[in-house]
Design a protein around this motif. Structure first.
Motif, short mmCIF file in Angstrom:
data_model
loop_
_atom_site.label_atom_id
_atom_site.label_comp_id
_atom_site.label_asym_id
_atom_site.label_seq_id
_atom_site.Cartn_x
_atom_site.Cartn_y
_atom_site.Cartn_z
N ILE A 12 -1.60 22.74 -5.77
CA ILE A 12 -2.19 21.41 -5.89
C ILE A 12 -1.41 20.59 -6.93
N ASP A 13 -1.14 21.21 -8.07
CA ASP A 13 -0.40 20.52 -9.13
C ASP A 13 1.02 20.18 -8.70
N VAL A 14 1.68 21.11 -8.02
CA VAL A 14 3.06 20.88 -7.59
C VAL A 14 3.14 19.73 -6.60
N LEU A 15 2.28 19.74 -5.58
CA LEU A 15 2.35 18.69 -4.57
C LEU A 15 1.90 17.34 -5.13
N THR A 16 0.92 17.34 -6.01
CA THR A 16 0.48 16.09 -6.63
C THR A 16 1.60 15.47 -7.46
N ALA A 17 2.30 16.31 -8.22
CA ALA A 17 3.43 15.82 -9.03
C ALA A 17 4.56 15.33 -8.13
N ALA A 18 4.83 16.05 -7.05
CA ALA A 18 5.88 15.64 -6.12
C ALA A 18 5.53 14.31 -5.45
N ALA A 19 4.25 14.11 -5.16
CA ALA A 19 3.81 12.87 -4.53
C ALA A 19 4.05 11.68 -5.46
N ALA A 20 3.77 11.87 -6.75
CA ALA A 20 3.98 10.79 -7.72
C ALA A 20 5.44 10.38 -7.78
N LYS A 21 6.34 11.35 -7.63
CA LYS A 21 7.78 11.06 -7.66
C LYS A 21 8.29 10.58 -6.31
N GLY A 22 7.65 11.03 -5.25
CA GLY A 22 8.12 10.71 -3.91
C GLY A 22 7.56 9.43 -3.33
N GLY A 23 6.64 8.77 -4.05
CA GLY A 23 6.12 7.50 -3.59
C GLY A 23 5.01 7.59 -2.55
N LYS A 26 0.82 -1.20 0.00
CA LYS A 26 0.00 0.00 0.00
C LYS A 26 0.86 1.26 0.00
N VAL A 27 0.58 2.16 -0.93
CA VAL A 27 1.27 3.45 -0.99
C VAL A 27 0.64 4.37 0.05
N PRO A 28 1.44 5.01 0.91
CA PRO A 28 0.86 5.87 1.95
C PRO A 28 0.12 7.06 1.35
N GLU A 29 -0.99 7.41 1.97
CA GLU A 29 -1.77 8.58 1.54
C GLU A 29 -1.79 9.59 2.68
N THR A 79 10.90 14.06 4.30
CA THR A 79 11.88 13.49 3.38
C THR A 79 11.24 13.13 2.04
N LYS A 80 10.05 12.53 2.09
CA LYS A 80 9.36 12.14 0.85
C LYS A 80 8.94 13.36 0.04
N ALA A 130 12.44 17.72 -5.44
CA ALA A 130 13.72 17.71 -6.15
C ALA A 130 13.59 17.02 -7.50
N ALA A 131 12.81 15.95 -7.54
CA ALA A 131 12.64 15.19 -8.78
C ALA A 131 11.90 15.99 -9.84
N ILE A 132 10.82 16.71 -9.45
CA ILE A 132 10.06 17.45 -10.46
C ILE A 132 10.79 18.72 -10.91
N LYS A 133 11.67 19.23 -10.06
CA LYS A 133 12.50 20.36 -10.49
C LYS A 133 13.57 19.89 -11.47
N ALA A 134 14.08 18.69 -11.25
CA ALA A 134 15.15 18.15 -12.09
C ALA A 134 14.66 17.73 -13.48
N ASP A 135 13.44 17.19 -13.55
CA ASP A 135 12.97 16.65 -14.84
C ASP A 135 12.11 17.63 -15.65
N GLY A 136 11.96 18.86 -15.16
CA GLY A 136 11.22 19.87 -15.92
C GLY A 136 9.74 19.95 -15.63
N THR A 137 9.22 19.04 -14.79
CA THR A 137 7.79 19.06 -14.47
C THR A 137 7.39 20.35 -13.76
N TYR A 138 8.22 20.80 -12.83
CA TYR A 138 7.92 22.02 -12.08
C TYR A 138 7.81 23.21 -13.03
N ASP A 139 8.74 23.33 -13.98
CA ASP A 139 8.71 24.45 -14.92
C ASP A 139 7.44 24.45 -15.77
N GLN A 140 6.98 23.26 -16.12
CA GLN A 140 5.75 23.16 -16.91
C GLN A 140 4.55 23.65 -16.10
N ILE A 141 4.50 23.28 -14.83
CA ILE A 141 3.40 23.72 -13.96
C ILE A 141 3.47 25.23 -13.77
#
Length: 272
Positions: free
Chosen positions: A73-84, A44-47, A246-247, A253-264
């Motif tokens: 909302i978009d930033v945290l949702t994207a970070a959650a997908a990368k952070g598990g 189960k992925v933590p919610e 930490t998550k 960090a992941a969404i800033k590195a892969d360009g997702t943050y800039d798109q949002i």
């Protein structure tokens, strides 16, 4: 002799059956590890429950379908997908948003919240994800406001408990009758639009968004970088919850590195 042969035959058959049984057990035992990855994959992925005051466009607001949307909302949702982890957003009035975090009703807050030393005493923060400044919104017909100091003899609207409220208190005095406080920034800006105050002070993203989408109101914005220092938004996390912190940071960090943050960012504010 017949009895002996029968005994031998029976013994041989029993041995065959016994070997067959052992073979089946061995096969089952060999199969067991193969099922382990399936169990791991279905772990189960933590919610985490996220409190947000959805009245602060474009950072968090409700669309026509009453869904909570916005930059945060978009930033945290994207970070959650990368952070598990997963996130569940709950509309929470600003007045009780910090209490909800401290009491454990919320795990994270996403509500354009400035990182301050005072707030860090009672909550932890993620790494910064947005740089903001206070901006002055001036009512139609009001003249002579070029800097923050020009608001000294003006009636000013702010959102209660925000950094905008704090800076105006320093200029006009904590108990000044010229400060009008509101539950959210849209109400403060509405008071400005109807002429109840001369100006409003709030985060630049919100003020710019309001002025842009309500040109009929004739409200203008005034930037005073000399008076307003940069501020940084972070996602507050319950004090001591290092696992969640930490998550969230790993996801950011992941969404800033892969360009997702800039798109949002571009989606809500144009070119960075």
């Amino acid at each position: 002799m017949k009895q002996t042969r029968r005994t031998l035959l029976a013994g041989m058959l029993l041995s065959v059956f016994a070997l067959a049984g052992c073979g089946q057990k061995a096969e089952k035992a060999a199969e067991a590890p193969a099922s382990a990855p399936a169990a791991s994959a279905s772990a189960k992925v933590p919610e985490y429950t996220v409190g947000t005051d959805a009245s602060y466009a474009p950072f968090e607001f409700q669309n026509d379908q009453k869904q909570i949307v916005g930059f945060d909302i978009d930033v945290l949702t994207a970070a959650a997908a990368k952070g598990g982890f997963k996130v569940k957003f709950v509309n929470t009035p600003w007045e009780g948003i910090f209490a909800g975090l401290q009491q454990g009703d919320r795990d994270i807050l996403a509500s354009a919240i400035t990182i301050t030393e005072e707030r860090k005493q009672s909550m932890d923060f993620s790494d910064p994800y947005f740089e903001a400044r206070q901006l002055i919104a001036v009512a139609k017909g009001v003249t002579g406001v070029k800097t923050f100091q020009d608001l000294k003899n003006k009636k000013v609207a702010v959102q209660t408990g925000t950094t905008g409220d704090e800076v105006v208190q320093k200029l006009l005095g904590k108990t000044s009758p010229n400060i009008k406080r509101f539950e959210n920034m849209p109400l403060a800006l509405k008071e400005l639009q109807t002429g109840g105050v001369d100006a409003a002070v709030g985060d630049n993203g919100v003020v710019i968004n309001y002025v842009k989408n309500n040109p009929q109101d004739g409200i203008t914005s005034v930037e005073d970088t000399a008076s307003f220092a940069p501020e940084f938004y972070g996602f507050p996390i319950r004090k001591g919850n290092k696992e969640v912190q930490t998550k969230v940071n790993a996801g950011l960090a992941a969404i800033k590195a892969d360009g997702t943050y800039d798109q949002i960012f571009k989606k809500y504010f144009g070119t960075k």
